[in-house]
Design a protein around this motif. Structure first.
Motif: not given
Length: 69
Positions: A43-69
């Motif tokens: 889990s991670r807390r990120i700025p809402a603007t970053k979530a929007g830029e990444l197009g994050l949605l439940p069920g979707g995918f992102c790169r680990r590096s996008d969340l700095h995990i």
């Protein structure tokens, strides 16, 4: 659903965060719960603007590096 690629995370939950430890945050944030290909949850807390830029949605995918995990 297929397993995410190496270094990818599947988004399980995405929720707005209004405050942290009783303190109102200056910038809107989103709490992200994600899972890697081994089933480890992160889990991670990120700025809402970053979530929007990444197009994050439940069920979707992102790169680990996008969340700095």
């Amino acid at each position: 659903m297929t397993a995410p690629a190496e270094g990818a995370l599947r988004i399980l939950k995405l929720e707005p965060v209004d405050f942290c430890c009783g303190e109102v945050l200056a910038e809107s944030q989103m709490w992200v719960l994600a899972e890697d290909r081994t089933g480890k949850r992160l889990s991670r807390r990120i700025p809402a603007t970053k979530a929007g830029e990444l197009g994050l949605l439940p069920g979707g995918f992102c790169r680990r590096s996008d969340l700095h995990i």
